[in-house]
Motif scaffolding. Structure first.
Motif, short mmCIF file in Angstrom:
data_model
loop_
_atom_site.label_atom_id
_atom_site.label_comp_id
_atom_site.label_asym_id
_atom_site.label_seq_id
_atom_site.Cartn_x
_atom_site.Cartn_y
_atom_site.Cartn_z
N ASN A 82 43.14 35.59 35.04
CA ASN A 82 42.79 36.99 35.27
C ASN A 82 43.67 37.50 36.40
O ASN A 82 43.55 37.07 37.54
CB ASN A 82 41.31 37.10 35.65
CG ASN A 82 40.96 38.48 36.17
OD1 ASN A 82 41.70 39.44 35.95
ND2 ASN A 82 39.85 38.59 36.86
N TYR A 140 43.70 40.08 38.14
CA TYR A 140 43.07 40.75 39.27
C TYR A 140 42.46 39.74 40.24
O TYR A 140 42.39 39.97 41.43
CB TYR A 140 41.98 41.70 38.80
CG TYR A 140 42.51 42.72 37.84
CD1 TYR A 140 43.37 43.72 38.27
CD2 TYR A 140 42.18 42.67 36.49
CE1 TYR A 140 43.88 44.64 37.39
CE2 TYR A 140 42.69 43.60 35.61
CZ TYR A 140 43.54 44.59 36.06
OH TYR A 140 44.04 45.50 35.19
N LYS A 141 42.00 38.61 39.72
CA LYS A 141 41.27 37.67 40.54
C LYS A 141 42.12 36.46 40.93
O LYS A 141 42.04 35.98 42.06
CB LYS A 141 40.01 37.20 39.80
CG LYS A 141 39.07 36.35 40.64
CD LYS A 141 37.80 36.07 39.88
CE LYS A 141 36.84 35.24 40.71
NZ LYS A 141 35.58 34.96 40.00
N ARG A 181 49.73 41.40 46.02
CA ARG A 181 49.47 40.72 44.76
C ARG A 181 50.29 41.39 43.66
O ARG A 181 50.46 42.61 43.67
CB ARG A 181 47.98 40.81 44.39
CG ARG A 181 47.08 40.01 45.30
CD ARG A 181 45.64 40.04 44.81
NE ARG A 181 45.10 41.39 44.85
CZ ARG A 181 43.96 41.74 44.28
NH1 ARG A 181 43.27 40.86 43.59
NH2 ARG A 181 43.51 42.98 44.39
N THR A 183 50.14 42.83 40.80
CA THR A 183 49.26 43.48 39.84
C THR A 183 49.17 44.95 40.18
O THR A 183 49.34 45.35 41.34
CB THR A 183 47.84 42.87 39.86
OG1 THR A 183 46.96 43.70 39.11
CG2 THR A 183 47.32 42.73 41.27
N ARG A 233 38.33 48.32 44.53
CA ARG A 233 39.18 47.40 43.75
C ARG A 233 38.69 45.97 43.92
O ARG A 233 38.64 45.20 42.96
CB ARG A 233 40.63 47.50 44.21
CG ARG A 233 41.37 48.75 43.75
CD ARG A 233 42.82 48.69 44.18
NE ARG A 233 43.54 49.90 43.89
CZ ARG A 233 44.10 50.19 42.72
NH1 ARG A 233 43.99 49.34 41.72
NH2 ARG A 233 44.76 51.32 42.54
N ASN A 234 38.32 45.62 45.14
CA ASN A 234 37.82 44.27 45.41
C ASN A 234 36.54 44.01 44.63
O ASN A 234 36.37 42.94 44.04
CB ASN A 234 37.58 44.10 46.91
CG ASN A 234 37.00 42.75 47.27
OD1 ASN A 234 35.79 42.56 47.26
ND2 ASN A 234 37.86 41.80 47.58
N GLU A 294 36.91 43.26 40.86
CA GLU A 294 37.44 41.96 40.46
C GLU A 294 36.35 41.11 39.82
O GLU A 294 36.64 40.30 38.93
CB GLU A 294 38.01 41.23 41.68
CG GLU A 294 39.27 41.85 42.26
CD GLU A 294 39.77 41.07 43.47
OE1 GLU A 294 39.11 40.09 43.85
OE2 GLU A 294 40.81 41.45 44.02
N ASP A 295 35.12 41.26 40.27
CA ASP A 295 34.04 40.39 39.80
C ASP A 295 32.85 41.13 39.21
O ASP A 295 32.06 40.54 38.48
CB ASP A 295 33.52 39.53 40.96
CG ASP A 295 34.57 38.58 41.50
OD1 ASP A 295 34.96 37.67 40.75
OD2 ASP A 295 35.03 38.77 42.64
N ALA A 349 37.48 41.66 33.68
CA ALA A 349 38.05 40.37 33.30
C ALA A 349 37.42 39.82 32.02
O ALA A 349 38.00 38.94 31.38
CB ALA A 349 37.86 39.35 34.41
#
Length: 386
Positions: free
Chosen positions: A79, A81-82, A93, A95, A285-286, A289-290, A378
């Motif tokens: 993934n 993003y992660k 990063r 991305t 954004r953080n 990720e999840d 994700a």
């Protein structure tokens, strides 16, 4: 392998033994056997997190340090993003989701587009556009634009129709809708007659308003045949190849815009002043990720109330409460991750209605309806494609 990259729980192993361990792990050797064989003190799901990252030959464009790729679990998938490629030294990063200072500055520079001048009359001959010539974002934007404001000659022939489409906003409130329209103009997929600046284009009260009396129209290249080709590709699950890789980026952009809209609504409801844009964007954004968009709504709502309570109990100023809200959201998310909380997703707020770009992507293209609000980016599943 640099010793500095070795986790303390693997420090008793040599570089060769660590290489052997990693190879055995990804060869699907039983994790419990590996932990016992190599005498590692960790829980089964944590083993791969102890592995040193893969070193890339690519250098960071910000600080020129080496880029690294984190390890993933045996049954996991990459993934971006992660656990995608990122700098070993700074926060960069590789991305589109990167919110480091380097990328934020670069993105701002790219958005500084000169004023749009009246377009020259079209030539007698022009390239007939096909769906394969468009990015996924352009396809979604055009279909959404036609649904909301398109001419009857095109709109009436569309397969994708919503009964309440005329009452649905084109995009979440904020700058995202303006960015989409600006990019259509830049790509020659939307025309403005008369002088206008991209900042004058706005979406207000569910209507497209272009100031300075500028009028929008479709160029000759955007025809009924192009819209029909896009729809046929979607209905037949025969996507242009680049679209596969663009789903996550577009889903992130929409989710970020929706979360920012809800964040601003919750803050304004409590009369907090506008928070630092970069800080809010980086925090959202953080979280994305999840967490799903709906789960982010849950976090934002809770932390807006925490910030309100903080202002009353600590006799804080509205500005201090606005700053507290950002930190509270990040702390809430970090604790939820660390303690594996089950975060219940919120539904949409009446004051932040679903947009047409969301319906076009999730209902028509991905065929998941509004389940996207409960699904982390994700974990988005593609339809059965050809």
């Amino acid at each position: 392998m640099s010793h500095s990259t070795i986790h303390p729980k693997l420090a008793h192993l040599t570089s060769e033994q660590i290489d052997t361990l990693i190879q055995a792990y990804y060869a699907k050797t039983k994790v419990s056997d590996l932990i016992r064989l190599f005498n590692i003190d960790c829980a089964l799901p944590q083993l791969y997190k102890l592995f040193p990252p893969e070193i890339s030959s690519e250098l960071c464009p910000n600080c020129e340090s080496v880029m690294v790729l984190p390890r993933i679990s045996q049954g996991g998938y990459r993934n971006e993003y992660k656990n995608g490629l990122h700098c070993s030294h700074c926060q960069h990063r590789k991305t589109r989701a990167c919110a480091c200072s380097y990328c934020s500055k670069t993105n701002k520079q790219q958005k500084k587009i000169p004023s749009i001048q009246p377009q020259a009359p079209s030539r007698t001959t022009h390239h007939s556009l096909k769906a394969a010539d468009l990015s996924l974002e352009q396809a979604v934007s055009l279909l959404s634009l036609m649904q909301c404001y398109g001419p009857a000659r095109i709109k009436n022939g569309m397969k994708f129709r919503l009964s309440n489409g005329s009452k649905m906003p084109f995009a979440p409130s904020g700058g995202y809708g303006e960015d989409l329209l600006s990019r259509l103009i830049e790509a020659g997929l939307l025309k403005i007659s008369g002088q206008a600046h991209t900042k004058s284009i706005a979406l207000s009260n569910n209507k497209m308003a272009i100031t300075f009396n500028a009028q929008w129209s479709l160029p000759d290249t955007v025809s009924s045949e192009l819209i029909q080709d896009i729809e046929a590709r979607v209905i037949e699950c025969n996507w242009p190849t680049p679209w596969y890789e663009q789903v996550s980026d577009l889903a992130l952009d929409i989710a970020l815009a929706e979360c920012r809209e809800f964040y601003d609504y919750c803050a304004a409801k409590r009369m907090f002043p506008e928070a630092d844009e970069h800080s809010v964007t980086a925090m959202l954004r953080n979280q994305l990720e999840d967490f799903s968009t709906g789960q982010c709504f849950r976090i934002i709502q809770s932390c807006a109330q925490y910030a309100s309570d903080f202002m009353v109990k600590q006799t804080a100023t509205p500005r201090q409460a606005a700053d507290y809200m950002i930190g509270a959201c990040q702390r809430w998310a970090d604790k939820a991750r660390a303690e594996n909380w089950v975060v219940t997703a919120f539904r949409r707020n009446f004051h932040c209605p679903r947009s047409m770009v969301s319906c076009t992507l999730y209902d028509f293209i991905l065929k998941t309806n509004d389940e996207g609000i409960e699904t982390p980016i994700a974990l988005i599943q593609l339809p059965n494609l050809k």
